[in-house]
Design a protein around this motif. Structure first.
Motif, PDB file in Angstrom:
ATOM      1  N   LEU A 149     -24.691 -39.453  -8.818  1.00 33.21           N
ATOM      2  CA  LEU A 149     -25.128 -38.055  -8.747  1.00 33.21           C
ATOM      3  C   LEU A 149     -26.358 -37.805  -9.609  1.00 33.21           C
ATOM      4  CD1 LEU A 149     -21.662 -36.255  -8.899  1.00 33.21           C
ATOM      5  CD2 LEU A 149     -23.028 -36.802  -6.875  1.00 33.21           C
ATOM      6  N   HIS A 150     -26.440 -38.466 -10.744  1.00 35.17           N
ATOM      7  CA  HIS A 150     -27.611 -38.304 -11.611  1.00 35.17           C
ATOM      8  C   HIS A 150     -28.856 -38.984 -11.030  1.00 35.17           C
ATOM      9  CE1 HIS A 150     -24.909 -36.831 -14.752  1.00 35.17           C
ATOM     10  NE2 HIS A 150     -25.998 -36.331 -15.291  1.00 35.17           N
ATOM     11  N   SER A 151     -28.693 -39.698  -9.948  1.00 29.24           N
ATOM     12  CA  SER A 151     -29.820 -40.377  -9.298  1.00 29.24           C
ATOM     13  C   SER A 151     -30.398 -39.578  -8.146  1.00 29.24           C
ATOM     14  CB  SER A 151     -29.361 -41.744  -8.778  1.00 29.24           C
ATOM     15  OG  SER A 151     -28.853 -42.535  -9.809  1.00 29.24           O
ATOM     16  N   PHE A 152     -29.805 -38.459  -7.793  1.00 29.99           N
ATOM     17  CA  PHE A 152     -30.191 -37.726  -6.587  1.00 29.99           C
ATOM     18  C   PHE A 152     -31.644 -37.265  -6.570  1.00 29.99           C
ATOM     19  CE2 PHE A 152     -25.892 -36.151  -4.729  1.00 29.99           C
ATOM     20  CZ  PHE A 152     -25.541 -37.465  -4.476  1.00 29.99           C
ATOM     21  N   MET A 153     -32.288 -37.114  -7.707  1.00 25.40           N
ATOM     22  CA  MET A 153     -33.683 -36.670  -7.714  1.00 25.40           C
ATOM     23  C   MET A 153     -34.631 -37.790  -7.290  1.00 25.40           C
ATOM     24  SD  MET A 153     -33.101 -33.591  -8.303  1.00 25.40           S
ATOM     25  CE  MET A 153     -34.781 -33.037  -8.253  1.00 25.40           C
ATOM     26  N   VAL A 154     -34.110 -39.014  -7.221  1.00 27.99           N
ATOM     27  CA  VAL A 154     -34.892 -40.167  -6.759  1.00 27.99           C
ATOM     28  C   VAL A 154     -34.066 -40.817  -5.648  1.00 27.99           C
ATOM     29  CG1 VAL A 154     -36.077 -42.300  -7.420  1.00 27.99           C
ATOM     30  CG2 VAL A 154     -35.819 -40.440  -9.093  1.00 27.99           C
ATOM     31  N   PRO A 155     -34.239 -40.377  -4.409  1.00 25.32           N
ATOM     32  CA  PRO A 155     -33.369 -40.814  -3.313  1.00 25.32           C
ATOM     33  C   PRO A 155     -33.240 -42.322  -3.148  1.00 25.32           C
ATOM     34  CG  PRO A 155     -34.675 -38.945  -2.622  1.00 25.32           C
ATOM     35  CD  PRO A 155     -35.202 -39.360  -3.970  1.00 25.32           C
ATOM     36  N   ASP A 156     -34.317 -43.088  -3.321  1.00 19.66           N
ATOM     37  CA  ASP A 156     -34.209 -44.542  -3.188  1.00 19.66           C
ATOM     38  C   ASP A 156     -33.289 -45.122  -4.258  1.00 19.66           C
ATOM     39  OD1 ASP A 156     -35.898 -44.534  -1.012  1.00 19.66           O
ATOM     40  OD2 ASP A 156     -37.664 -45.198  -2.129  1.00 19.66           O
ATOM     41  N   LEU A 186     -16.385 -35.871  -6.356  1.00 24.56           N
ATOM     42  CA  LEU A 186     -16.155 -34.419  -6.382  1.00 24.56           C
ATOM     43  C   LEU A 186     -15.861 -33.931  -7.796  1.00 24.56           C
ATOM     44  CD1 LEU A 186     -14.124 -34.008  -3.096  1.00 24.56           C
ATOM     45  CD2 LEU A 186     -16.400 -33.047  -3.583  1.00 24.56           C
ATOM     46  N   SER A 187     -15.138 -34.719  -8.565  1.00 29.17           N
ATOM     47  CA  SER A 187     -14.850 -34.363  -9.947  1.00 29.17           C
ATOM     48  C   SER A 187     -16.125 -34.375 -10.787  1.00 29.17           C
ATOM     49  CB  SER A 187     -13.806 -35.328 -10.524  1.00 29.17           C
ATOM     50  OG  SER A 187     -13.501 -35.000 -11.841  1.00 29.17           O
ATOM     51  N   ALA A 188     -16.934 -35.409 -10.627  1.00 26.92           N
ATOM     52  CA  ALA A 188     -18.206 -35.487 -11.355  1.00 26.92           C
ATOM     53  C   ALA A 188     -19.140 -34.357 -10.920  1.00 26.92           C
ATOM     54  CB  ALA A 188     -18.865 -36.849 -11.120  1.00 26.92           C
TER      55      ALA A 188
END
Length: 152
Positions: free
Chosen positions: A85-92, A115-117
């Motif tokens: 989830l913390h990677s979502f700003m960099v899709p690759d 979902l919990s995170a």
């Protein structure tokens, strides 16, 4: 020379009394957060996890995991879910993290872990200035995860 394989199960081999111990209580909290049942096929598996695994808590070029104050039992794959989830700003990067940890993320317990995170991130986003840019992609991902099967 190939990179060594990443194993998400090494920490899980260490037992602890820290963290979550009632998988159904966790399910009820996540269901309450999203306002709908998750329809899990069985009790989620809990194991020892680093529960704050994100890019600021990893070192490079030699890998060290930092910030261990909240480690403990959590749904299998919770650490991987947090990193994903913390990677979502960099899709690759997000796609690569998902690929590496698909063995735990693409399970019913991995779905609960995500979902919990996501609930943690979204809750902090509403209470503080944390995660202001991450909240929308995380919310969209959580919405996809809670849709009934076949409606993704």
């Amino acid at each position: 020379m190939a990179a060594p394989a990443l194993r998400s199960d090494v920490l899980a081999e260490h037992s602890t009394s820290r963290g979550e111990h009632d998988p159904w209580a966790l399910v009820r909290r996540v269901e309450a957060f999203y306002g709908r049942p998750l329809d899990l096929p069985e009790a989620p598996t809990l194991r020892t996890e680093h529960t704050d695994l994100h890019w600021s808590n990893l070192t490079y070029p030699r890998l060290w995991l930092l910030d261990w104050e909240h480690w403990g039992k959590a749904p299998t794959g919770y650490g991987a879910a947090v990193l994903y989830l913390h990677s979502f700003m960099v899709p690759d990067t997000a796609a690569h993290v998902h690929e590496v940890f698909a063995d735990v993320l693409d399970t019913p317990t991995g779905r609960l872990a995500q979902l919990s995170a996501a609930a943690h991130i979204l809750d902090r986003a509403t209470r503080s200035d944390d995660y202001t840019t991450l909240a929308d992609p995380v919310r969209a991902h959580a919405t996809r995860l809670i849709q009934p099967a076949g409606r993704h």
